[in-house]
Design a protein around this motif. Structure first.
Motif, mmCIF file in Angstrom:
data_model
loop_
_atom_site.group_PDB
_atom_site.id
_atom_site.type_symbol
_atom_site.label_atom_id
_atom_site.label_comp_id
_atom_site.label_asym_id
_atom_site.label_seq_id
_atom_site.Cartn_x
_atom_site.Cartn_y
_atom_site.Cartn_z
ATOM 1 N N TYR A 21 -3.975 7.273 3.478
ATOM 2 C CA TYR A 21 -3.827 6.275 1.914
ATOM 3 C C TYR A 21 -4.057 7.065 1.020
ATOM 4 O O TYR A 21 -5.097 7.169 0.113
ATOM 5 N N GLY A 73 -3.239 4.008 -2.166
ATOM 6 C CA GLY A 73 -3.394 3.367 -2.888
ATOM 7 C C GLY A 73 -3.022 1.930 -3.194
ATOM 8 O O GLY A 73 -1.800 1.785 -2.610
ATOM 9 N N LEU A 74 -2.915 1.621 -4.077
ATOM 10 C CA LEU A 74 -2.877 -0.263 -3.835
ATOM 11 C C LEU A 74 -0.545 -0.102 -4.836
ATOM 12 O O LEU A 74 -1.263 0.609 -5.451
ATOM 13 N N GLU A 75 -0.218 -0.657 -4.407
ATOM 14 C CA GLU A 75 1.082 -1.239 -5.691
ATOM 15 C C GLU A 75 1.727 -2.546 -5.823
ATOM 16 O O GLU A 75 1.676 -3.650 -4.779
ATOM 17 N N ASN A 106 1.147 -1.047 -0.135
ATOM 18 C CA ASN A 106 0.225 0.281 0.082
ATOM 19 C C ASN A 106 0.962 0.989 0.244
ATOM 20 O O ASN A 106 2.211 1.362 0.769
#
Length: 803
Positions: free
Chosen positions: A463, A465-467, A412
């Motif tokens: 936050y 986002g996703l990696e 994240n």
């Protein structure tokens, strides 16, 4: 005589038997030196080199020999150092007869740095004559606790330019790095406090690991509880001794260049500001810039420091000064995760979990002062004050979370932004001295200290986002700073206490030490700056913290000692049930220590062997009947019980002429008595060895050449916790939890040094660290965060000049 002793000359007297060194000194200084042959027999001198006055040269020549000197007309008379104030150290190697204001004939003022036994600058030694960790100047042998002193010579030989460098070389200390700063531990317990010039105890501030050592004469660590002077945690307390202004004009210029484009320049000028030397000054400046073995990372530093010393009267000393240090760290986040199954990913050492634009800006200003009034030969009153202002800003993004071993996903991205402003004032006032009773000399210290900390802390975690791929990340854009904070807090801590210690001698060879601290003010306030509401208000009741010790000088230069120190740590910020609750009682415990200390070669070599045992009880734990909700202060119970015990061995100083050694070994076994005796501090190795040696060649054949080598070695350590198993139904690591243990094998990191002194003014040296390019983790943590590599092989070349 005035011209002979006050004017500067060049001296070049190598380490050798004192009798021949004194002969060379008399010839080079043009003075008559008188001393009985038996007084010089069996003694050696560490030598002296450089341009200085005759009195300074002789002071350095006699350092550590147990001898002092008197000026009688045109003759210098050598004699034994007199016993002054019982166990206190006499104020320097020089006594002046018929000196008037203390400077007639070029003599050394009793208030100057040359007469201060705590100062190590110019001694060329790894063994200090004395330290002020106990408010008064005392030899290590007369302190009934383990103490390590890193002298100015060792700071320079090993190029220890930051507190982080110093802690990595200090006996028994482990370093836990994180992306913002570092924490230090000894005996499995945190080193939480610091003192400056023996003053009141200071709270540590963020960024302490970046404090530059250019302004310090020595840095000491007292291991074990030091509640007598306001530092209750048993890990220990750091003591920073600043350089003093000198009576002789001196300019030092140092230039450094090393791996990863690291460059540094230091300037240090000192000397008299008034014709008779009653007013002296010192100014130090540093510019430091460099990259790192980690990608993106770059550090820059600027420092200015100045102080003035004034002998207001022959018995009154005033010191006032100012320090400003600014640091900027770019691309700084190098904390690494693991795979979700606990396996080491094997990321390259240059990998960075942050972005190229990450930055930290730190600025610290310190105003300090000291007023010392001597009353006769045996008593003194000292007032020491420090005021620190620190501003710490961070704008960063980082990847967190454990990594899926199948496809490298699971990370994240988060923004982290903070703005912290800290103000701290510490004041210490004490009276110390000695008195005669029943044919013996006894010592007394009485004092009061005060500390006030005000800190405004603002932060925002966001936050992003996703990696999907740790090996090919997409970096987020830099956000605006400052943002709208989602957490804002102002904390004010105020503490005040009375302390006293009495050292009595029933017989000459035995010291009995008793004392205590009455902590009568301990207040903490936390305010929510978003709602302007009082979060909590904590007031700890007055408490008395006792201390006791004994020292037996059983043989010339050797002592047996034992001490018991109480541990007291307020935890009134937690409440016991039922709700709304009442303040939880403090953590209590005891620090036991016993051992032997010795001085060899008239104090040039010091050593110790210590056994210690620490117990702590009553640390806050969640109340199972009424657990805290959402970070609430209620409800908690006093349930913690830990034990730490082991052995420490140290040896510092000159083994034989020209060879300096610093050796420290620590064995530690710590357990959590509430967890089936599992290890309490898992990252503290059971065995820790730190060794450094440096040899300056004697004689004409290799004159000026010096070589050094050292090693830091430790046994294995580990970190444990809970992670989820692979779920065969989902193909994800969202199955049942199981306990993991990440273990790092023991390792040894070797270093070396070579130097050459062209003359008494210029020298060059090269330090090679991690010679065999060992890949290792200096800090280990959980699967998602906190694992940091140690430095690869690197070199630093230093050119030093003195004018």
């Amino acid at each position: 005589m005035a011209q002979s002793t006050a004017s500067e000359r060049s001296y070049d007297i190598p380490a050798q038997p004192l009798a021949t060194a004194i002969t060379s000194y008399g010839q080079q200084a043009g003075l008559q030196v008188s001393a009985p042959a038996d007084l010089l027999s069996g003694r050696t001198s560490s030598g002296v080199a450089g341009r200085m006055s005759a009195m300074s040269a002789l002071s350095r020549l006699l350092s550590g020999t147990g001898l002092s000197f008197r000026l009688m007309g045109n003759t210098v008379v050598l004699e034994h150092v007199p016993d002054i104030a019982g166990d206190a150290v006499s104020l320097g190697p020089v006594r002046v007869e018929g000196s008037g204001n203390g400077r007639a004939g070029g003599s050394v003022s009793p208030l100057s740095a040359a007469s201060d036994p705590v100062m190590t600058e110019g001694s060329r030694s790894y063994a200090p004559l004395a330290t002020n960790v106990g408010k008064a100047a005392q030899s290590l042998r007369q302190i009934p606790q383990s103490v390590t002193v890193i002298t100015r010579q060792r700071l320079e030989d090993q190029n220890l330019i930051s507190i982080e460098d110093v802690m990595l070389q200090t006996t028994g200390v482990t370093v836990d790095r994180n992306w913002l700063s570092s924490t230090y531990n000894s005996r499995g317990l945190n080193i939480s406090y610091a003192r400056y010039d023996g003053g009141a105890t200071s709270f540590r501030v963020d960024g302490m690991s970046d404090i530059d050592t250019a302004i310090y004469d020595s840095i000491a660590l007292v291991r074990g509880a030091d509640g007598l002077f306001g530092a209750g945690e048993a890990g220990g307390v750091l003591n920073f001794t600043r350089k003093r202004a000198l009576e002789e004009a001196q300019l030092q210029l140092n230039a450094y260049g090393g791996s990863w484009d690291n460059y540094r320049v230091e300037g240090d000028v000192t000397g008299p500001l008034a014709a008779n030397g009653a007013i002296r000054g010192r100014a130090i400046g540093v510019i430091d810039s460099g990259h790192s073995f980690q990608r993106f990372k770059q550090d820059r530093r600027a420092l200015i420091h100045g102080l003035i010393e004034a002998d207001l009267t022959p018995s009154t000393l005033l010191v006032a000064g100012f320090t400003r240090q600014e640091d900027r760290k770019d691309g700084f986040n190098v904390s690494l995760p693991r795979y979700r199954n606990g396996v080491d990913i094997g990321l390259p050492r240059d990998f960075n979990m942050g972005t190229p634009w990450n930055w930290i800006k730190r600025g610290t200003s310190v105003f300090f002062g000291r007023l010392e009034q001597r009353i006769g030969d045996d008593w003194a009153i000292k007032l020491t004050a420090n005021h620190m202002r620190n501003r710490d800003k961070t704008n960063a993004a980082e990847m967190e979370n454990a990594v899926d071993p199948v496809n490298g996903s699971g990370l994240n991205w988060w923004y982290f932004q903070q703005d912290k402003a800290t103000k701290e004032t510490t004041v210490d006032l004490n009276a110390q001295g000695s008195f005669e009773l029943f044919g013996q000399t006894h010592n007394l210290i009485l004092g009061v200290d005060y500390v006030r900390l005000n800190q405004v802390y603002q932060q925002l975690w966001t936050y992003i986002g996703l990696e999907d791929d740790i090996f090919d990340p997409v970096y987020p854009e830099q956000p605006v700073f400052p943002p709208n904070w989602n957490y804002r807090n102002r904390q004010t801590i105020e503490r005040m206490g009375l302390y006293g210690t009495l050292r009595i001698h029933p017989v000459e060879s035995l010291s009995l030490i008793g004392g205590g601290r009455l902590a009568f003010r301990d207040k903490t306030r936390n305010y929510d700056l978003i709602t302007n509401a009082l979060r909590d208000r904590v007031e700890q009741d007055s408490v008395f913290i006792p201390y006791g010790a004994a020292i037996w000088d059983f043989y010339k230069g050797f002592s047996l000692y034992a001490s018991v120190a109480e541990i007291y740590q307020s935890q009134a910020q937690y409440n016991s049930g039922p709700r709304p609750g009442s303040p939880l009682d403090p953590v209590t415990g005891r620090n036991y220590e016993a051992g032997i200390k010795g001085e060899l070669a008239d104090g040039k070599l010091t050593g110790s062997v210590a056994w210690y045992r620490v117990t702590k009880k009553g640390e806050a734990a969640s109340d199972p009947a009424s657990p805290p909700i959402g970070g609430d202060s209620c409800c908690y119970i006093r349930d913690g019980y830990i034990k730490s015990q082991g052995v420490e061995v140290e040896l510092n100083g000159e083994i034989f002429p020209g060879l300096q050694v610093a050796f420290g070994y620590t064995y530690n076994n710590n357990v959590n008595k509430r967890d089936s005796d599992a290890r309490y501090s898992e990252t503290t190795p059971k065995h820790l060895l730190k060794l450094w040696t440096d040899y300056k060649f004697q004689g004409d054949a290799l004159k000026g050449l010096s070589i050094g080598a050292g090693v830091t070695a430790q046994s294995s350590n580990f970190h444990s916790g809970w992670i989820q198993e692979l779920n065969p139904l989902t193909g994800l690591y969202d199955g049942p939890y199981y306990e993991y243990q990440f273990r790092v094998k023991g390792y040894a990191i070797w270093s070396a040094r070579a130097g050459y002194a062209f003359n008494d003014r210029f020298s060059i040296s090269a330090n090679l660290n991690n010679i065999f390019d060992k890949t290792y983790y200096v800090t280990i943590d959980g699967p998602g965060y906190g694992n940091l590599y140690g430095d690869p092989r690197n070199v630093m070349v230093t050119l030093r000049g003195q004018f």
